[in-house]
Design a protein around this motif. Sequence first.
Motif, PDB file in Angstrom:
ATOM      1  N   ASN A  17      27.944  74.386  -3.877  1.00  0.00           N
ATOM      2  CA  ASN A  17      27.161  73.178  -4.449  1.00  0.00           C
ATOM      3  C   ASN A  17      26.123  73.405  -5.726  1.00  0.00           C
ATOM      4  O   ASN A  17      25.177  72.541  -5.653  1.00  0.00           O
ATOM      5  CB  ASN A  17      26.525  72.455  -3.360  1.00  0.00           C
ATOM      6  CG  ASN A  17      27.363  71.135  -2.608  1.00  0.00           C
ATOM      7  OD1 ASN A  17      28.460  71.185  -3.006  1.00  0.00           O
ATOM      8  ND2 ASN A  17      26.602  70.424  -1.956  1.00  0.00           N
ATOM      9  N   ARG A  20      21.811  72.837  -8.949  1.00  0.00           N
ATOM     10  CA  ARG A  20      22.308  72.361  -7.554  1.00  0.00           C
ATOM     11  C   ARG A  20      22.677  70.946  -7.427  1.00  0.00           C
ATOM     12  O   ARG A  20      21.939  70.104  -8.410  1.00  0.00           O
ATOM     13  CB  ARG A  20      21.215  72.742  -6.478  1.00  0.00           C
ATOM     14  CG  ARG A  20      22.000  72.678  -4.939  1.00  0.00           C
ATOM     15  CD  ARG A  20      21.071  73.085  -3.910  1.00  0.00           C
ATOM     16  NE  ARG A  20      20.699  74.527  -4.238  1.00  0.00           N
ATOM     17  CZ  ARG A  20      21.557  75.420  -3.709  1.00  0.00           C
ATOM     18  NH1 ARG A  20      22.665  75.047  -2.979  1.00  0.00           N
ATOM     19  NH2 ARG A  20      21.263  76.690  -3.902  1.00  0.00           N
ATOM     20  N   VAL A  21      23.682  70.591  -7.134  1.00  0.00           N
ATOM     21  CA  VAL A  21      24.216  69.108  -7.057  1.00  0.00           C
ATOM     22  C   VAL A  21      23.021  67.959  -6.568  1.00  0.00           C
ATOM     23  O   VAL A  21      22.892  67.098  -7.328  1.00  0.00           O
ATOM     24  CB  VAL A  21      25.505  68.962  -6.023  1.00  0.00           C
ATOM     25  CG1 VAL A  21      25.799  67.472  -6.072  1.00  0.00           C
ATOM     26  CG2 VAL A  21      26.529  69.749  -6.688  1.00  0.00           C
ATOM     27  N   HIS A  49      29.651  67.029  -0.455  1.00  0.00           N
ATOM     28  CA  HIS A  49      30.713  67.615  -0.628  1.00  0.00           C
ATOM     29  C   HIS A  49      31.111  67.249  -1.875  1.00  0.00           C
ATOM     30  O   HIS A  49      31.628  66.292  -2.222  1.00  0.00           O
ATOM     31  CB  HIS A  49      31.573  67.653   0.316  1.00  0.00           C
ATOM     32  CG  HIS A  49      32.745  68.541   0.272  1.00  0.00           C
ATOM     33  ND1 HIS A  49      32.835  69.897  -0.088  1.00  0.00           N
ATOM     34  CD2 HIS A  49      34.095  68.161   0.131  1.00  0.00           C
ATOM     35  CE1 HIS A  49      34.055  70.169  -0.155  1.00  0.00           C
ATOM     36  NE2 HIS A  49      34.677  69.249  -0.066  1.00  0.00           N
ATOM     37  N   THR A  53      31.973  62.993  -5.146  1.00  0.00           N
ATOM     38  CA  THR A  53      31.790  63.316  -3.752  1.00  0.00           C
ATOM     39  C   THR A  53      32.761  62.523  -2.866  1.00  0.00           C
ATOM     40  O   THR A  53      33.655  62.081  -3.254  1.00  0.00           O
ATOM     41  CB  THR A  53      30.281  63.090  -3.290  1.00  0.00           C
ATOM     42  OG1 THR A  53      30.262  61.424  -3.176  1.00  0.00           O
ATOM     43  CG2 THR A  53      29.324  63.520  -4.329  1.00  0.00           C
TER      44      THR A  53
END
Length: 396
Positions: free
Chosen positions: A288, A310-311, A323, A339
């Motif tokens: 991620n 980071r997402v 996700h 996502t």
Amino acid sequence: MDMPYDDIVLEIFSWLPAKSLYRFKCVNKFCNTISSPENSYFNQKQSHNALLRDDCCFFLQPNWMQRHGGKIEFHHLSSKNTTSGASHGFFQFLKHYRPACRIIASSNGLILGRSDIELFICNPVTQSWLPIQTPEYMEKYPDDDLMVVLDFNVEDSKDFMLFLFEVQGEWGSSYLHVKLYSVKERMWKSVEAKFFYGGRSLRFDTHVYYRKALHFISDCFPCLSKKSPYFRPYIMAYTIGDGSSRMIRIPKEARRGSHDSTCQMRIYKWGKPTSSDESICLVRLRKNVFTIWVLADYEIGKWRRVLKIRVKAMGVKEEDHVHVTGFIVMNGDQLIFATEMKTYGYGLSHENFMKFEEICEHGFERNVTNLSFIAYSDTLHPCGHNAVTLPLIQQD
């Protein structure tokens, strides 16, 4: 010398999206004349100018094998810009023409599609299409994915480039046979020089045409021994002119952890066609975290990292575990990712750097965990000689 008035009008209209021109056809005789299929000069000019504009739409579909169809969604990058698009008849065609009809690639307003038994080129705005001669490989191995590439040469955008890479003999060979589709003769022609691709499988669903060469990134799967020069992922280039092959190593930081099961890597065009910073960018998603590098020196293979984030830190506010199901870099400066619920955009350069925005919700179920983005910009580009109107469509 001043430009004649008609030439000024033609120049202005040639920068409009094809969908807008088609809307004007109903109310303006001049627009109806210049955007007709018979006006090859204007159609080519509008298509060439589109190569210098940003793509403002994308298709979203499950990243399954080509032989499998499935739902296809169409979205705009911005709700403020909906002047571009595809016709309703085009989506009716995809839905009802044959089983397992899906989009393989898009370039300069043309779509490369595949049904269960054939390939075709289609213009979603003009609703024209051209069936492509079925390759022998497709007839022999109908369940295999075709390693095929659709693209345009910015310097000469009159005809599209359609390349097919085929395995010759057993899979143990490190060479691929190359075929080029002749638009005029409507047939595949073998290219003398084979493509040396190394010891790994290449990703043909994402490529970069740069410096008159096609560039592909390999997979990340840990399938080779450490003694192999192809143990880590790499980029391979195939020069169209002389057929030479060249391997470009990815950054050391990108190689570390590349065999992790969560690691995904893709390459995309970086920068604008008219800018001096045009290059190739490498996107890695692992655990991620997005990391992006730009090939700063093509000759020596020197990379520069431009982003690592980071997402969740981008600004995604979904309550559940995030996700990422798919991603793409569009227009050389914007990361688009999906996502399980939505699609988002994140700026990568200049005034939009680190600018986060929610684009839209998509309609795929949560069990569809691997989505494919295909960038699109509508043009009047013809599909080729003997192109006809889409069959079995409902007119707009």
